[in-house]
Design a protein around this motif. Structure first.
Motif, PDB file in Angstrom:
ATOM      1  N   GLU A 144       0.819  -1.217   0.000  1.00 29.36           N
ATOM      2  CA  GLU A 144       0.000   0.000   0.000  1.00 29.36           C
ATOM      3  C   GLU A 144       0.853   1.268   0.000  1.00 29.36           C
ATOM      4  N   ARG A 145       1.946   1.236   0.767  1.00 37.24           N
ATOM      5  CA  ARG A 145       2.819   2.408   0.889  1.00 37.24           C
ATOM      6  C   ARG A 145       3.632   2.660  -0.388  1.00 37.24           C
ATOM      7  N   ALA A 146       3.712   1.604  -1.233  1.00 36.44           N
ATOM      8  CA  ALA A 146       4.607   1.676  -2.393  1.00 36.44           C
ATOM      9  C   ALA A 146       3.938   2.256  -3.633  1.00 36.44           C
ATOM     10  N   LYS A 147       2.599   2.393  -3.587  1.00 32.07           N
ATOM     11  CA  LYS A 147       1.880   2.754  -4.812  1.00 32.07           C
ATOM     12  C   LYS A 147       2.121   4.185  -5.292  1.00 32.07           C
ATOM     13  N   VAL A 148       2.456   4.321  -6.566  1.00 28.19           N
ATOM     14  CA  VAL A 148       2.559   5.633  -7.223  1.00 28.19           C
ATOM     15  C   VAL A 148       2.090   5.460  -8.669  1.00 28.19           C
ATOM     16  N   ASP A 149       1.914   6.557  -9.378  1.00 23.94           N
ATOM     17  CA  ASP A 149       1.604   6.447 -10.808  1.00 23.94           C
ATOM     18  C   ASP A 149       2.911   6.222 -11.575  1.00 23.94           C
ATOM     19  N   ALA A 150       2.894   5.231 -12.484  1.00 21.30           N
ATOM     20  CA  ALA A 150       4.115   4.928 -13.243  1.00 21.30           C
ATOM     21  C   ALA A 150       4.567   6.134 -14.062  1.00 21.30           C
ATOM     22  N   ASP A 151       3.607   6.888 -14.624  1.00 25.54           N
ATOM     23  CA  ASP A 151       4.001   8.042 -15.443  1.00 25.54           C
ATOM     24  C   ASP A 151       4.046   9.335 -14.626  1.00 25.54           C
ATOM     25  N   GLY A 152       3.908   9.220 -13.298  1.00 25.85           N
ATOM     26  CA  GLY A 152       4.008  10.386 -12.414  1.00 25.85           C
ATOM     27  C   GLY A 152       5.277  10.271 -11.592  1.00 25.85           C
ATOM     28  N   ILE A 153       5.138  10.042 -10.270  1.00 22.18           N
ATOM     29  CA  ILE A 153       6.317   9.917  -9.402  1.00 22.18           C
ATOM     30  C   ILE A 153       7.233   8.798  -9.908  1.00 22.18           C
ATOM     31  N   GLY A 154       6.646   7.714 -10.448  1.00 17.20           N
ATOM     32  CA  GLY A 154       7.441   6.597 -10.965  1.00 17.20           C
ATOM     33  C   GLY A 154       8.454   7.039 -12.007  1.00 17.20           C
ATOM     34  N   ALA A 155       8.083   7.989 -12.850  1.00 20.91           N
ATOM     35  CA  ALA A 155       8.966   8.420 -13.949  1.00 20.91           C
ATOM     36  C   ALA A 155       9.682   9.735 -13.640  1.00 20.91           C
ATOM     37  N   ALA A 156       9.422  10.309 -12.464  1.00 18.93           N
ATOM     38  CA  ALA A 156       9.960  11.645 -12.166  1.00 18.93           C
ATOM     39  C   ALA A 156      11.465  11.616 -11.914  1.00 18.93           C
ATOM     40  N   ASP A 157      12.152  12.682 -12.315  1.00 15.37           N
ATOM     41  CA  ASP A 157      13.556  12.830 -11.904  1.00 15.37           C
ATOM     42  C   ASP A 157      13.666  13.742 -10.683  1.00 15.37           C
ATOM     43  N   VAL A 158      12.712  14.663 -10.522  1.00 13.88           N
ATOM     44  CA  VAL A 158      12.700  15.558  -9.363  1.00 13.88           C
ATOM     45  C   VAL A 158      11.307  15.497  -8.722  1.00 13.88           C
ATOM     46  N   VAL A 159      11.271  15.258  -7.406  1.00 18.51           N
ATOM     47  CA  VAL A 159       9.980  15.188  -6.698  1.00 18.51           C
ATOM     48  C   VAL A 159      10.007  16.126  -5.502  1.00 18.51           C
ATOM     49  N   LEU A 160       8.985  16.969  -5.404  1.00 17.84           N
ATOM     50  CA  LEU A 160       8.824  17.806  -4.210  1.00 17.84           C
ATOM     51  C   LEU A 160       7.861  17.079  -3.284  1.00 17.84           C
ATOM     52  N   VAL A 161       8.355  16.681  -2.100  1.00 18.04           N
ATOM     53  CA  VAL A 161       7.491  15.960  -1.160  1.00 18.04           C
ATOM     54  C   VAL A 161       7.347  16.735   0.146  1.00 18.04           C
ATOM     55  N   PRO A 162       6.202  17.361   0.334  1.00 20.01           N
ATOM     56  CA  PRO A 162       5.973  18.037   1.604  1.00 20.01           C
ATOM     57  C   PRO A 162       5.561  17.024   2.666  1.00 20.01           C
ATOM     58  N   LEU A 163       6.103  17.145   3.860  1.00 20.83           N
ATOM     59  CA  LEU A 163       5.670  16.345   5.018  1.00 20.83           C
ATOM     60  C   LEU A 163       5.650  14.842   4.726  1.00 20.83           C
ATOM     61  N   GLU A 164       6.712  14.341   4.167  1.00 23.31           N
ATOM     62  CA  GLU A 164       6.738  12.909   3.793  1.00 23.31           C
ATOM     63  C   GLU A 164       7.210  12.052   4.959  1.00 23.31           C
ATOM     64  N   ASP A 165       6.713  10.831   4.997  1.00 23.54           N
ATOM     65  CA  ASP A 165       7.154   9.848   5.976  1.00 23.54           C
ATOM     66  C   ASP A 165       8.613   9.453   5.684  1.00 23.54           C
ATOM     67  N   GLY A 166       9.379   9.230   6.732  1.00 25.64           N
ATOM     68  CA  GLY A 166      10.814   8.964   6.581  1.00 25.64           C
ATOM     69  C   GLY A 166      11.155   7.762   5.702  1.00 25.64           C
ATOM     70  N   ASP A 167      10.403   6.660   5.878  1.00 28.06           N
ATOM     71  CA  ASP A 167      10.681   5.453   5.092  1.00 28.06           C
ATOM     72  C   ASP A 167      10.506   5.707   3.608  1.00 28.06           C
ATOM     73  N   ARG A 168       9.421   6.391   3.294  1.00 28.90           N
ATOM     74  CA  ARG A 168       9.155   6.628   1.868  1.00 28.90           C
ATOM     75  C   ARG A 168      10.147   7.615   1.277  1.00 28.90           C
ATOM     76  N   ALA A 169      10.524   8.606   2.076  1.00 29.93           N
ATOM     77  CA  ALA A 169      11.514   9.573   1.579  1.00 29.93           C
ATOM     78  C   ALA A 169      12.822   8.837   1.271  1.00 29.93           C
ATOM     79  N   GLU A 170      13.198   7.922   2.155  1.00 26.64           N
ATOM     80  CA  GLU A 170      14.424   7.152   1.949  1.00 26.64           C
ATOM     81  C   GLU A 170      14.326   6.290   0.687  1.00 26.64           C
TER      82      GLU A 170
END
Ligand code: ATP
Length: 249
Positions: A144-170
């Motif tokens: 559940e925590r791993a899900k992203v859009d393949a053509d969104g965050i999946g394909a991104a080279d730069v991601v702005l993540v506000p208030l992200e959980d530590g595990d996912r940020a890592e």
């Protein structure tokens, strides 16, 4: 903003009261989780110690973040329930100015909440909101925590993540993405793994990144300079020093 309560701007804690009201309204609307209320309280404590202002090192980070978004091939602004409740219109504007995609990306993912956030962003002017397909995965996280859009965050080279959980940020960092993290706690794991840690309240950070992006747009030399002169470790140290040495009135 239409949903805001009538608070006198002269109130000494105006911004803090407004923030609380927006988070509360976010929970009522089904866009913010109840855990989001706790995260907000944690953030507020750090903001109080920072003097509820954008310190110079955070402004430098916001400029570097704008430069990264502008010079990216495929930039994505990730949106969770707190970010959507606090700065919906400002996120849409940032995405427009930098050419980034908006993707709803939740720690406690439910289809209802994703739909509600996407709808709220559309009400604030977004035309295309990602996060609903969820056909990509971040390696190393449970399903559940791993899900992203393949053509969104999946394909991104730069991601702005506000208030992200530590595990996912890592895990995002391990995928080789350039991560721009907004978090008021300079010692959170998310801030520590970020390429650009922005130690500031999202309420101030998003409009400031947009302002810098307007200024840097069309100027690759200035973008390169903002990226190269920014040092993540010094920014974290400066924020921590401000928190530890700050004058509480
Ligand atoms: P980590 O695993 O990264 O150490 P965490 O997952 O335990 O942190 P949470 O309790 O989920 O962190 O809190 C989210 C983070 O978001 C906190 O570090 C908090 O300071 C930060 N935060 C909360 N509200 C805001 C805000 N309005 N602007 C910026 N940061 C915020």
């Amino acid at each position: 903003m239409s949903e805001d309560v009538d608070l006198p701007e002269s109130h000494p804690r105006y911004e803090s009261l407004l923030t609380r009201h927006r988070i509360e309204a976010g929970v009522d609307r089904g866009i913010t989780s109840r855990q989001g209320l706790i995260a907000q309280g944690r953030g507020e404590a750090f903001d109080y110690l920072l003097g509820e202002r954008t310190i110079d090192s955070a402004d430098d980070a916001e400029r570097a973040a704008a430069a990264h978004l502008l010079s990216a091939e495929h930039p994505v602004v990730s949106v969770n329930g707190n970010a959507a409740a606090l700065v919906p219109g400002e996120l849409v504007e940032l995405a427009e100015v930098t050419g980034a995609d908006l993707e709803v990306n939740l720690f406690n993912r439910t289809e209802e909440r994703i739909e509600a956030i996407a709808k709220y962003l559309r009400e604030h002017g977004a035309t295309d909101v990602k996060g609903l397909t969820a056909d990509g995965r971040i390696p190393g996280l449970d399903h559940e925590r791993a899900k992203v859009d393949a053509d969104g965050i999946g394909a991104a080279d730069v991601v702005l993540v506000p208030l992200e959980d530590g595990d996912r940020a890592e895990a995002l960092g391990e995928m080789g993405k350039t991560e721009l993290v907004i978090d008021l706690n300079p010692q959170s794991r998310s801030a520590e793994v970020a390429t650009v840690p922005i130690i500031d309240n999202i309420i101030r950070a998003i409009p400031t990144i947009t302002e810098h992006a307007r200024d840097l747009r069309g100027d690759p030399d200035a973008q390169r300079d903002a990226i190269e002169t920014f040092d993540a470790d010094s920014a974290l140290t400066a924020a921590e020093r401000t928190i530890r040495e700050g004058d509480l009135e």
